[in-house]
Design an enzyme around this catalytic site. Structure first.
Site, short mmCIF file in Angstrom:
data_model
loop_
_atom_site.label_atom_id
_atom_site.label_comp_id
_atom_site.label_asym_id
_atom_site.label_seq_id
_atom_site.Cartn_x
_atom_site.Cartn_y
_atom_site.Cartn_z
CE LYS A 49 -96.65 77.69 -11.48
NZ LYS A 49 -95.23 77.67 -10.57
NE ARG A 108 -88.79 73.24 -12.31
CZ ARG A 108 -88.95 72.56 -11.30
NH1 ARG A 108 -88.29 71.54 -10.88
NH2 ARG A 108 -90.31 72.76 -10.73
NE ARG A 153 -93.14 77.73 -17.05
CZ ARG A 153 -93.82 76.83 -16.30
NH1 ARG A 153 -95.06 76.56 -16.14
NH2 ARG A 153 -93.00 76.18 -15.28
NE ARG A 187 -92.49 68.54 -11.79
CZ ARG A 187 -93.08 69.62 -11.41
NH1 ARG A 187 -94.46 70.01 -11.17
NH2 ARG A 187 -92.35 70.68 -12.24
NE ARG A 226 -93.13 69.36 -6.87
CZ ARG A 226 -93.10 70.43 -7.78
NH1 ARG A 226 -94.31 71.20 -7.66
NH2 ARG A 226 -92.20 70.62 -8.60
P1 AP5 Z 1 -96.76 73.41 -5.87
O1 AP5 Z 1 -98.08 73.68 -5.56
O2 AP5 Z 1 -96.50 71.67 -6.41
O3 AP5 Z 1 -95.84 74.29 -6.68
P2 AP5 Z 1 -95.89 74.96 -8.10
O4 AP5 Z 1 -95.98 76.27 -8.04
O5 AP5 Z 1 -97.14 74.17 -8.72
O6 AP5 Z 1 -94.52 74.39 -8.46
P3 AP5 Z 1 -94.10 73.68 -10.03
O7 AP5 Z 1 -92.66 72.94 -9.53
O8 AP5 Z 1 -95.05 72.62 -10.41
O9 AP5 Z 1 -93.92 74.77 -10.88
P4 AP5 Z 1 -93.08 74.77 -12.34
O10 AP5 Z 1 -93.87 76.09 -12.78
O11 AP5 Z 1 -91.77 74.59 -12.25
O12 AP5 Z 1 -93.70 73.50 -12.93
P5 AP5 Z 1 -94.78 73.24 -14.08
O13 AP5 Z 1 -95.30 71.37 -13.82
O14 AP5 Z 1 -95.79 74.20 -14.50
O15 AP5 Z 1 -95.74 73.38 -4.38
C1 AP5 Z 1 -94.52 73.07 -4.36
C2 AP5 Z 1 -94.32 72.31 -2.98
O16 AP5 Z 1 -94.25 73.14 -2.00
C3 AP5 Z 1 -95.04 71.14 -2.65
O17 AP5 Z 1 -94.27 70.14 -2.06
C4 AP5 Z 1 -96.12 71.85 -1.52
O18 AP5 Z 1 -96.71 70.78 -0.69
C5 AP5 Z 1 -95.50 72.75 -0.81
N1 AP5 Z 1 -96.12 73.92 -0.67
C6 AP5 Z 1 -96.96 74.66 -1.42
N2 AP5 Z 1 -97.61 75.78 -0.92
C7 AP5 Z 1 -97.10 75.85 0.23
C8 AP5 Z 1 -96.69 76.66 1.39
N3 AP5 Z 1 -97.63 77.81 1.17
N4 AP5 Z 1 -96.17 76.57 2.28
C9 AP5 Z 1 -95.26 75.52 2.50
N5 AP5 Z 1 -95.23 74.53 1.71
C10 AP5 Z 1 -95.95 74.65 0.47
O19 AP5 Z 1 -93.65 72.76 -15.29
C11 AP5 Z 1 -92.95 71.90 -15.51
C12 AP5 Z 1 -92.05 72.08 -16.83
O20 AP5 Z 1 -92.86 72.09 -17.93
C13 AP5 Z 1 -91.32 73.57 -17.19
O21 AP5 Z 1 -90.09 73.41 -16.57
C14 AP5 Z 1 -91.20 73.47 -18.75
O22 AP5 Z 1 -90.26 72.61 -19.17
C15 AP5 Z 1 -92.49 72.79 -18.88
N6 AP5 Z 1 -93.81 73.91 -19.06
C16 AP5 Z 1 -94.72 74.03 -18.32
N7 AP5 Z 1 -95.58 74.90 -18.73
C17 AP5 Z 1 -94.92 75.41 -19.69
C18 AP5 Z 1 -95.26 76.80 -20.65
N8 AP5 Z 1 -96.44 77.35 -20.31
N9 AP5 Z 1 -94.29 77.10 -21.47
C19 AP5 Z 1 -93.15 76.41 -21.74
N10 AP5 Z 1 -92.77 75.38 -20.89
C20 AP5 Z 1 -93.82 74.83 -20.00
MG MG Z 2 -97.34 72.76 -10.22
#
Ligand code: AP5
Ligand code: MG
Length: 218
Positions: free
Chosen positions: A14, A172, A88, A161, A127
């Site tokens: 994402k 997660r 979410r 992270r 990552r």
């Molecule tokens: P990346 O692009 O970083 O993936 P992502 O989908 O953004 O993954 P996240 O871990 O950020 O998602 P998340 O939903 O767990 O975390 P968030 O910060 O939202 O890619 C990942 C890796 O893969 C990278 O190394 C990249 O280079 C590689 N890659 C990408 N695309 C690729 C491809 N096509 N092929 C190969 N490699 C690839 O949330 C974190 C925490 O915050 C949650 O756990 C929760 O505690 C809280 N939180 C956030 N939002 C909310 C909400 N709305 N409600 C409640 N709690 C929330």
């Molecule tokens: Mg992300």
């Protein structure tokens, strides 16, 4: 103005795709994960409250993230919003719908990024990101050109992270399947859902997203 949601489990890509859309289409990335990490880094009261919850991989309360989104939507401007990691839960989806109505905007597409759990473990554990500009890298699939130096801004401040470990990832993923995946049906019935193959290479996924955006852009 085109408003989209990127919907997918942790590591689906994402953030990677959102950053491309910011550069190429001048859209505004609204990542609740990034907002919460900023609050933690600046040690606000809310940031300190959510730190434990986030490092365990659990969801933060709806009230907190809806408040963050409402605040950013009111202050940011660009060629539409990319909601990254929000909504979410079903209450968050309802709240977003109400916010869009209140501000006279539409939701143009919800893009589900489909991947499998095995790929996610590899993506998350490999990552790292630039602490200065936020560019996202991976040890194997997207390393920096010069080890330890950001390709985009030249910073040497690379970060991993606190929740990018196998234990937190299990939580997660469970949170995603229990609370977030019902949104796929929710948006399918609203006629807004499109799906891309999140296992494809980064540029290929971007191409699939471009095709969807070109079809819905006004
Ligand atoms: P990346 O692009 O970083 O993936 P992502 O989908 O953004 O993954 P996240 O871990 O950020 O998602 P998340 O939903 O767990 O975390 P968030 O910060 O939202 O890619 C990942 C890796 O893969 C990278 O190394 C990249 O280079 C590689 N890659 C990408 N695309 C690729 C491809 N096509 N092929 C190969 N490699 C690839 O949330 C974190 C925490 O915050 C949650 O756990 C929760 O505690 C809280 N939180 C956030 N939002 C909310 C909400 N709305 N409600 C409640 N709690 C929330
Ligand atoms: Mg992300």
């Amino acid at each position: 103005m085109t408003n989209i949601i990127l919907l997918g489990p942790p590591g689906a890509g994402k953030g990677t795709q959102a950053r491309k859309l910011v550069d190429e289409r001048n859209m505004v990335q609204l990542s609740t994960g990034d907002m919460l990490r900023e609050a933690m880094a600046s040690r606000t009261e809310m940031g300190q409250k959510v730190a434990g919850v986030m490092s365990r991989g659990e969801l933060v309360t709806d009230e907190i993230v809806i408040g963050l989104i409402e605040e950013k939507m009111a202050s940011a401007s660009g060629n539409g919003f990319i909601f990254d990691g929000f909504p979410r839960t079903l209450p968050q989806a309802d709240a977003l719908g109400a916010l869009l109505v209140k501000t006279g905007q539409a939701l143009d597409a919800v893009i589900e990024m489909r991947v499998d759990d095995e790929a996610l473990v590899k993506r998350i554990t490999g990552r790292f990101t630039c602490g200065n500009c936020g560019e996202v890298y991976h040890d194997e699939t997207k390393p920096t050109k010069v080890a330890g130096t950001c390709d985009v801004c030249g910073s040497h401040d690379m970060k991993r992270r606190a929740d990018d470990n196998e234990d937190s990832l299990k939580t997660r993923l469970m949170e995603y399947y229990k609370k977030t995946s019902p949104l796929i049906g929710y948006y399918y019935h609203a006629g807004a859902l499109s799906t891309v193959d999140g296992l494809a290479e980064i540029d290929e996924v971007a191409g699939q997203i471009d095709t969807i955006l070109d079809a819905v852009s006004k």
